[in-house]
Design a protein around this motif. Structure first.
Motif, mmCIF file in Angstrom:
data_model
loop_
_atom_site.group_PDB
_atom_site.id
_atom_site.type_symbol
_atom_site.label_atom_id
_atom_site.label_comp_id
_atom_site.label_asym_id
_atom_site.label_seq_id
_atom_site.Cartn_x
_atom_site.Cartn_y
_atom_site.Cartn_z
ATOM 1 N N CYS A 186 -82.268 -72.936 -24.620
ATOM 2 C CA CYS A 186 -81.767 -71.719 -23.977
ATOM 3 C C CYS A 186 -80.360 -71.997 -23.465
ATOM 4 N N GLU A 187 -79.447 -71.071 -23.620
ATOM 5 C CA GLU A 187 -78.037 -71.355 -23.350
ATOM 6 C C GLU A 187 -77.743 -71.642 -21.884
ATOM 7 N N ASP A 188 -78.641 -71.275 -20.977
ATOM 8 C CA ASP A 188 -78.388 -71.527 -19.554
ATOM 9 C C ASP A 188 -79.417 -72.467 -18.933
ATOM 10 N N SER A 189 -80.078 -73.287 -19.749
ATOM 11 C CA SER A 189 -81.160 -74.140 -19.244
ATOM 12 C C SER A 189 -80.674 -75.118 -18.167
ATOM 13 N N ILE A 190 -79.527 -75.734 -18.389
ATOM 14 C CA ILE A 190 -79.012 -76.713 -17.417
ATOM 15 C C ILE A 190 -78.667 -76.028 -16.100
ATOM 16 N N GLU A 191 -78.015 -74.882 -16.191
ATOM 17 C CA GLU A 191 -77.647 -74.129 -14.985
ATOM 18 C C GLU A 191 -78.886 -73.751 -14.175
ATOM 19 N N ILE A 192 -79.929 -73.303 -14.871
ATOM 20 C CA ILE A 192 -81.162 -72.888 -14.198
ATOM 21 C C ILE A 192 -81.821 -74.068 -13.488
ATOM 22 N N LEU A 193 -81.853 -75.226 -14.146
ATOM 23 C CA LEU A 193 -82.492 -76.390 -13.539
ATOM 24 C C LEU A 193 -81.681 -76.934 -12.365
ATOM 25 N N LEU A 194 -80.371 -76.816 -12.434
ATOM 26 C CA LEU A 194 -79.537 -77.192 -11.284
ATOM 27 C C LEU A 194 -79.875 -76.308 -10.087
ATOM 28 N N ASN A 195 -80.065 -75.026 -10.353
ATOM 29 C CA ASN A 195 -80.437 -74.091 -9.289
ATOM 30 C C ASN A 195 -81.830 -74.387 -8.736
ATOM 31 N N GLU A 196 -82.673 -75.017 -9.572
ATOM 32 C CA GLU A 196 -84.034 -75.358 -9.138
ATOM 33 C C GLU A 196 -84.096 -76.685 -8.384
ATOM 34 N N GLY A 197 -82.943 -77.338 -8.235
ATOM 35 C CA GLY A 197 -82.895 -78.539 -7.415
ATOM 36 C C GLY A 197 -82.851 -79.854 -8.167
ATOM 37 N N LEU A 198 -82.848 -79.822 -9.500
ATOM 38 C CA LEU A 198 -82.725 -81.070 -10.255
ATOM 39 C C LEU A 198 -81.268 -81.512 -10.250
ATOM 40 N N SER A 199 -81.051 -82.810 -10.205
ATOM 41 C CA SER A 199 -79.696 -83.331 -10.244
ATOM 42 C C SER A 199 -79.203 -83.410 -11.680
ATOM 43 N N SER A 200 -77.896 -83.572 -11.841
ATOM 44 C CA SER A 200 -77.319 -83.682 -13.184
ATOM 45 C C SER A 200 -77.895 -84.884 -13.925
ATOM 46 N N ASP A 201 -78.089 -85.998 -13.208
ATOM 47 C CA ASP A 201 -78.656 -87.190 -13.838
ATOM 48 C C ASP A 201 -80.096 -86.949 -14.284
ATOM 49 N N GLU A 202 -80.883 -86.291 -13.438
ATOM 50 C CA GLU A 202 -82.280 -85.992 -13.795
ATOM 51 C C GLU A 202 -82.350 -85.089 -15.018
ATOM 52 N N ILE A 203 -81.488 -84.116 -15.052
ATOM 53 C CA ILE A 203 -81.463 -83.196 -16.194
ATOM 54 C C ILE A 203 -81.082 -83.943 -17.465
#
Length: 329
Positions: A186-203
């Motif tokens: 999904c084109e916004d998957s990373i953005e959504i997970l950042l909003n859910e509290g995951l860090s860039s490294d975790e993602i």
């Protein structure tokens, strides 16, 4: 990247649950013979009339991981003198891998198992503990209450699952990996997970792990995913019916409700599991490259008809409406 030693970050709880539940069957009430929302590799129920179509599992050397139970109409068993011989020729034996299934009041009255001193089943494995199961609805008569015999205890509700919902443990796992992969497309998957509290490294770690996993299992073939209407030519996840690109937020956001008709405990999210080729008797369509994610409303429209049949139906409706407009002019 090491796929074994590195700790893999978890997905948000709602998303993880949504993917996990794709490995379970649809719901069933206590008045049905089926189990309610259990794993797809559970014991399957095969109506005798379609046994030859369904007797071979899609993998595992053709064997169902938790066996099968054939259900037989009482009238076929008691009224056809050759029926028992026919059953034996197919390897079907009452009380071992098959049961009489009473589902109408007429069957119950005419072939009453109590009068024949028959026991109802209490096991899903051979021996089944009895030779029949009953799910007879009540009637308007006060004396005709519903009859529920066999597989009614809290630890043993339902005899098994619908055969067309079956998938082995391996197929379930492959599907879940591929379905998570589609979330990442999904084109916004990373953005959504950042909003859910995951860090860039975790993602980064989780995304690389799922990409490696699907690649190792051959679950990321772009051409197959495009052909199945699951992703578009630019590698983004789309709804199989309307072909719109999906927002990853739809996995986590609940469905919008009409004003005045809203309920406080709604759990339906905007995106749901989509079977491209529908589940149908004689086929095992819960499998990789046949599952996608789609809009809830698109899924409701498609129901059990399948994508292509639904599109043909929609084309007819559009054509009829075009004709009507031309006629009015």
């Amino acid at each position: 990247m090491s796929n074994k030693k590195q700790k893999i970050p978890k997905l948000p709880k709602l998303l993880n649950s949504k993917i996990y539940k794709t490995g379970q069957t649809r719901g069933a009430t206590d008045d049905e013979i089926y189990q309610n929302r259990v794993n797809r590799n559970s014991t399957v129920i095969i109506p005798y009339s379609v046994f030859d179509l369904c007797k071979v599992a899609p993998n595992n050397n053709g064997k169902f991981e938790n066996g099968f139970i054939v259900i037989i109409k009482p009238e076929d068993y008691f009224d056809n003198k050759e029926f028992i011989k026919e059953m034996g020729g197919r390897g079907i034996f009452l009380g071992q891998n098959s049961l009489l299934f009473y589902e109408t009041r007429e069957q119950w009255n005419k072939y009453n198992p109590n009068l024949k001193q028959l026991n109802f089943a209490n096991s899903r494995t051979n021996p089944l503990g009895g030779v029949y199961v009953a799910r007879v609805p009540s009637t308007t008569s006060l004396s005709d209450e519903k009859i529920l015999h066999g597989y009614t205890t809290s630890g043993l509700k339902g005899a098994g699952i619908r055969v067309y919902e079956y998938a082995s443990k391996k197929i379930i796992s492959d599907c879940q990996f591929q379905l998570e992969y589609l979330f990442w497309l999904c084109e916004d998957s990373i953005e959504i997970l950042l909003n859910e509290g995951l860090s860039s490294d975790e993602i980064k770690i989780r995304k690389e792990w799922i990409e490696l996993s699907v690649n190792q299992e051959g679950l990321d073939t772009k051409e197959k995913l495009i052909e199945a209407r699951i992703i578009d030519n630019e590698n983004f996840t789309i709804c199989p019916l309307c072909l719109e690109r999906l927002s990853a937020g739809g996995f986590l956001n609940k469905l919008e409700q009409a004003e005045g008709r809203d309920v406080p405990d709604l759990t339906v999210t905007q995106l749901n599991l989509f079977h491209i080729r529908e589940l149908r008797t004689g086929e095992f369509n819960h499998k990789p490259y046949n599952l996608g994610w789609g809009h809830h409303h698109c899924n409701v429209v498609t129901k059990d008809s399948g994508i292509h049949e639904t599109i043909e139906w929609m084309e007819k409706i559009v054509d009829k409406n075009k004709e009507m407009k031309l006629t009015k002019k």
